[in-house]
Motif scaffolding. Structure first.
Motif, PDB file in Angstrom:
ATOM      1  N   SER A 136       6.790  28.083  23.656  1.00 35.07           N
ATOM      2  CA  SER A 136       8.179  27.797  23.283  1.00 35.07           C
ATOM      3  C   SER A 136       8.791  28.972  22.535  1.00 35.07           C
ATOM      4  CB  SER A 136       8.234  26.532  22.414  1.00 35.07           C
ATOM      5  OG  SER A 136       7.718  25.417  23.098  1.00 35.07           O
ATOM      6  N   ARG A 137       8.033  29.566  21.640  1.00 37.47           N
ATOM      7  CA  ARG A 137       8.544  30.703  20.880  1.00 37.47           C
ATOM      8  C   ARG A 137       8.775  31.907  21.785  1.00 37.47           C
ATOM      9  NH1 ARG A 137       5.038  30.393  17.379  1.00 37.47           N
ATOM     10  NH2 ARG A 137       3.696  32.187  17.839  1.00 37.47           N
ATOM     11  N   GLN A 138       7.880  32.101  22.758  1.00 34.72           N
ATOM     12  CA  GLN A 138       8.067  33.204  23.710  1.00 34.72           C
ATOM     13  C   GLN A 138       9.341  33.012  24.529  1.00 34.72           C
ATOM     14  OE1 GLN A 138       4.436  34.402  25.953  1.00 34.72           O
ATOM     15  NE2 GLN A 138       3.370  32.930  24.623  1.00 34.72           N
ATOM     16  N   GLU A 143      14.904  34.429  25.883  1.00 34.75           N
ATOM     17  CA  GLU A 143      16.296  34.035  26.086  1.00 34.75           C
ATOM     18  C   GLU A 143      17.211  34.705  25.066  1.00 34.75           C
ATOM     19  OE1 GLU A 143      15.854  29.684  28.223  1.00 34.75           O
ATOM     20  OE2 GLU A 143      16.215  29.736  26.056  1.00 34.75           O
ATOM     21  N   ALA A 144      16.744  34.812  23.820  1.00 32.85           N
ATOM     22  CA  ALA A 144      17.565  35.465  22.799  1.00 32.85           C
ATOM     23  C   ALA A 144      17.804  36.931  23.135  1.00 32.85           C
ATOM     24  CB  ALA A 144      16.889  35.331  21.438  1.00 32.85           C
ATOM     25  N   ALA A 145      16.765  37.615  23.579  1.00 32.24           N
ATOM     26  CA  ALA A 145      16.892  39.033  23.915  1.00 32.24           C
ATOM     27  C   ALA A 145      17.829  39.221  25.099  1.00 32.24           C
ATOM     28  CB  ALA A 145      15.519  39.629  24.206  1.00 32.24           C
ATOM     29  N   GLU A 178      13.117  34.567  13.445  1.00 32.58           N
ATOM     30  CA  GLU A 178      12.754  35.659  14.353  1.00 32.58           C
ATOM     31  C   GLU A 178      13.836  35.853  15.409  1.00 32.58           C
ATOM     32  OE1 GLU A 178       8.940  36.979  17.158  1.00 32.58           O
ATOM     33  OE2 GLU A 178       8.948  35.060  16.109  1.00 32.58           O
ATOM     34  N   ALA A 179      14.407  34.757  15.917  1.00 33.23           N
ATOM     35  CA  ALA A 179      15.459  34.862  16.929  1.00 33.23           C
ATOM     36  C   ALA A 179      16.704  35.555  16.374  1.00 33.23           C
ATOM     37  CB  ALA A 179      15.814  33.473  17.449  1.00 33.23           C
ATOM     38  N   LEU A 180      16.986  35.364  15.093  1.00 35.50           N
ATOM     39  CA  LEU A 180      18.124  36.067  14.480  1.00 35.50           C
ATOM     40  C   LEU A 180      17.930  37.579  14.525  1.00 35.50           C
ATOM     41  CD1 LEU A 180      18.797  33.780  11.392  1.00 35.50           C
ATOM     42  CD2 LEU A 180      20.497  34.386  13.113  1.00 35.50           C
ATOM     43  N   ASN A 181      16.687  38.017  14.387  1.00 31.57           N
ATOM     44  CA  ASN A 181      16.408  39.452  14.481  1.00 31.57           C
ATOM     45  C   ASN A 181      16.476  39.946  15.918  1.00 31.57           C
ATOM     46  OD1 ASN A 181      15.944  39.692  11.698  1.00 31.57           O
ATOM     47  ND2 ASN A 181      13.805  39.067  11.915  1.00 31.57           N
ATOM     48  N   VAL A 182      16.042  39.104  16.862  1.00 30.84           N
ATOM     49  CA  VAL A 182      16.063  39.506  18.271  1.00 30.84           C
ATOM     50  C   VAL A 182      17.499  39.578  18.782  1.00 30.84           C
ATOM     51  CG1 VAL A 182      15.355  38.856  20.606  1.00 30.84           C
ATOM     52  CG2 VAL A 182      13.773  38.554  18.694  1.00 30.84           C
TER      53      VAL A 182
END
Length: 788
Positions: A136-138, A143-145, A178-182
């Motif tokens: 799920s995290r991957q 998707e975020a990237a 982490e998604a905020l950074n990506v």
């Protein structure tokens, strides 16, 4: 601002908030084509959501995990391992490969910024299965990237499905950070329910439900609903993300509107969307969709925010099968008479879809909203939750534009004029002596009126009007230390006041007193002293210290000070927006969390509740004028008028003389919080009695107030003062049924004044046992103190 819908003088001025309505389809696995997108917009929506990845990608991830499980099981059987040996943490888990063109239907385009991209609802970041949570995290990061690469500016991520597992919420929160950074150029919006309403849980399948299906019947829903559980999860997420200014919430409106305390809690959060599902709408008598009165009130309340939330309607159509190709161009240009007549009746162009029924209803609600009140004018709305450093009126000279802002509030000056008028009327009725009476003229009827700190003269004008309306002869002085404002006053005296005012350029604390007309060599006394030195906390702009320096000129015992008294009040509040704003300022301003900020508080939650003996707004202290005895006078008698202070430690502050000690204050207040929450600081307010009747007839005093529960009664629509905010360096979480103990000090060392504040949390663990469960730091504004 001519022609703008924010210009009250313009015909286009919007008297109500505008609804920006979007569409979300939870079954959509691909972004709309250009033709489908046009059809949705033509049905009345303003924007749509678009899934980042397709069904192909979902199937690929499911197959990847299924293959991994099969490979792991075969390897385990081959090695004849026991159950305990199978749990080898070094066994590699599945890794999701990069996206392909079959895995997504969105690409960089000129309209990508108008789409709200929606992340896969089938991932489970909270899963206790480490491989599912890792998958799920991957997927989340892929998707975020990709969304960030395409230029998406708004990313919506489904929130956690449950609030029970603190471990799961922590995993979810860490993944969002982490998604905020990506996705470092996009705003991330977490889709959360207002509360976990039974029967309205998300039904879409997840990786956990696919690979860990529940055996047996569904568990019975909990009999008791935790109203604040979803908010608690959101609080964990945004706290883990350090209150990022790019993190928002999309709030799912329930079928049954909850109590006001929960509505106000969410009102304080950084809200981007209000989402409304098909199940929330109810058919009216004609069969059209509608919302209950409670839902309408909730929406109307939330639409008053400065950043108006957008409305996202979920699963209300157009249905996927309705989004076919548009009619050919020839048919569009040459409709039949019947088609043209029908389109005309529906207010649309031929061959264009009719407005969606749910959108049409939301447009109806938009028109039915209460119009903006005087307190919601665009100029005032722009100040919502906007931090302003407090003024230093003694140390700095204000600009004309600042005075002009103050003068734009007629309510304050109406109250001042009323107070002066009543004082003059009662002066006659009580047959008080005047300070102009001398041996040469013992029956002089002229009152000596002094406006100290006159600024550009609004109080002088009101004093002259009060004298004229009551037929009171006066001699009026206006004192002002600002040399630039003094020039303005000189001109105003000639043009508007007919040279009736004696102007003196001086700090009021150094004024020698009025020289009476006809006896210029005689320094007299003041009958009515008028000042507007009050700040948002009453005393924070050093009104007590200024009045100490001039009150010796007030006639005793009959002299009148307007204002007569003022009280400071406090209430603990939750305000995530202000905390995030101050946190962003710390790099350039290390004293940001030690500064009492002036701010028009709006998106806040008053966490305390009104209970017997413990109101929501509590008085901290009071100042009354004039003061009978001044330590400064005693000090001057001993050390001489030229001495300012000695270093003997006479006052409570080391090195202070103690001459201003009577203006120091301390309070300790107890606030009761039945529901759990978080406090970000203290809201400060003031009330002032401008004039209280001296006839003892029970007549209502003339007052002004910025207390939320008193302002409409005492000085409705007064905007001269915004509240003051005393922030906490760290948010202070508290459980339900707790008490917040607030300690505050007004400190002085005879050269400056500052505040210190501390908040402690206590919980009852027995009928007579209370334990301390949390505390803030001791904050002090000494480094940004108000200079005397």
């Amino acid at each position: 601002m001519s022609g703008s819908n924010f210009n009250p003088e313009s015909d286009a001025f919007e008297t109500r908030p505008t609804f920006y309505v979007g569409q979300h389809d939870s079954t959509r696995f691909a972004a709309l084509t250009d033709d489908q997108y046009s059809q949705v917009l033509n049905s009345g929506f303003r924007f749509v959501t678009a899934p980042v990845t397709t069904r192909h990608f979902f199937d690929r991830v499911v197959d990847l995990h299924r293959y991994y499980l099969k490979e792991r099981d075969e390897w385990t059987q081959k090695q004849s391992l026991t159950a305990s040996q199978q749990a080898n943490p070094s066994l590699p888990g599945p890794a999701v490969p990069t996206l392909t063109d079959k895995d997504t239907s969105i690409y960089p385009s000129h309209y990508i910024g108008n789409l709200a991209v929606y992340f896969s609802p089938w991932i489970d970041l909270c899963s206790p299965d480490p491989h599912i949570s890792s998958l799920s995290r991957q997927v989340l990061n892929l998707e975020a990237a990709y969304a960030n690469f395409c230029g998406a500016r708004t990313i919506v991520i489904p929130g956690p499905r449950q609030d029970d597992s603190s471990r799961g919420i922590a995993q979810y929160a860490r993944a969002i950070r982490e998604a905020l950074n990506v996705a470092n150029r996009a705003n991330i919006i977490i889709h959360m329910p207002m509360y976990r309403e039974p029967g309205l849980d998300e039904k879409s399948e997840t990786l956990s439900s696919i690979f860990s299906p529940r055996d047996g019947p569904e568990p019975e829903p909990k009999k008791e609903v935790d109203l604040f559980g979803a908010w608690d999860s959101w609080n964990t997420i945004r706290s883990t993300c350090n209150y990022s200014m790019r993190l928002f919430v999309a709030l799912r409106v329930p079928r049954r509107v909850p109590e006001k305390t929960l509505q106000e809690r969410w009102f304080a959060e950084p809200m981007h969307y209000l989402t409304i599902g098909r199940d929330v709408f109810q058919p009216n008598k004609a069969g059209h969709p509608s919302l209950s009165r409670h839902h309408q009130d909730l929406i109307n309340r939330y639409m008053r925010l400065r950043s108006v939330p957008w409305l996202l309607l979920c699963d209300v159509g157009p249905r996927p099968e309705e989004l076919g190709a548009l009619p050919d161009q020839a048919a569009s240009e040459f409709p039949s008479l019947a088609e043209a007549s029908q389109a005309l009746r529906e207010g649309r162009r031929p061959h264009m879809p009719a407005m969606n029924a749910h959108v049409g209803y939301m447009k109806y609600l938009e028109r039915q909203q209460p119009a903006f009140s005087a307190m919601e004018a665009p100029a005032l709305t722009s100040f919502q939750d906007w931090l302003q450093p407090p003024l230093q009126p003694l140390a700095d000279n204000l600009e004309s534009a600042t005075y002009e802002v103050f003068e734009g509030d007629p309510v304050k000056y109406d109250q001042y004029e009323k107070a002066i008028t009543e004082a003059m009327i009662e002066w006659k009725e009580l047959k008080k002596p005047t300070s102009t009476a001398t041996a040469a003229n013992p029956d002089s009827p002229e009152l000596v009126v002094t406006v100290a700190g006159a600024g550009r003269g609004p109080l002088v004008t009101r004093a002259l009007r009060a004298a004229e309306s009551t037929g009171t002869p006066i001699q009026i002085w206006a004192l002002e230390k600002n040399q630039d404002a003094y020039v303005y006053l000189l001109r105003k005296n000639k043009v508007e006041w007919g040279n009736k005012v004696t102007l003196v350029k001086t700090d009021m604390r150094g004024w020698e007193g009025p020289r009476l007309r006809g006896s210029e060599d005689v320094i007299g006394k003041v009958d009515i002293l008028v000042t507007e030195l009050l700040g948002s906390f009453g005393d924070n702009e050093l009104s007590p210290e200024c009045l100490d320096g001039i009150q010796n000129h007030l006639a005793r015992p009959h002299g009148i000070s307007i204002p007569h008294s003022y009280t400071a009040h406090l209430s603990p509040i939750s305000t995530p927006r202000l905390f995030a704003d101050i946190s962003s300022r710390v790099v350039g301003d290390p004293n940001a969390f030690e500064t009492p900020w002036v701010v028009r508080l709006f998106a806040i939650d008053y966490v305390a509740q009104k209970v017997p003996d413990h109101p929501r707004f509590q008085q901290a202290w009071e100042f009354v004028h004039p003061v009978a005895v001044l330590r400064a006078d005693e000090f001057a008698a001993v050390h001489g008028k030229a001495a300012k202070y000695v270093t003997g430690g006479v006052g409570s502050m080391s090195g202070a003389s103690g001459t201003n000690e009577h203006n120091a204050r301390h309070c300790h207040l107890t606030f009761v919080c039945p529901t759990r929450g978080v406090i970000h600081g203290l809201a400060g307010f003031f009330e002032s009695v401008l004039y209280a009747s001296q006839k003892g007839t029970g007549k209502e005093p003339v007052e002004i107030s910025i207390l939320p529960d008193q302002i409409d009664r005492k000085s409705k629509d007064m905007v001269s003062w915004f509240p003051i905010f005393f922030p906490l360096k760290k948010p202070l979480y508290f459980p339900q049924d707790t008490e917040l103990e607030v300690s505050m000090w007004r400190q002085t060392d005879d050269t400056k004044v500052w505040y210190e504040w501390l908040v402690e949390v206590y919980a009852w663990v027995g009928p007579s046992t209370r334990i301390k469960v949390g505390s803030s730091d001791l904050h002090t504004s000494r480094k940004v103190a108000c200079l005397m």
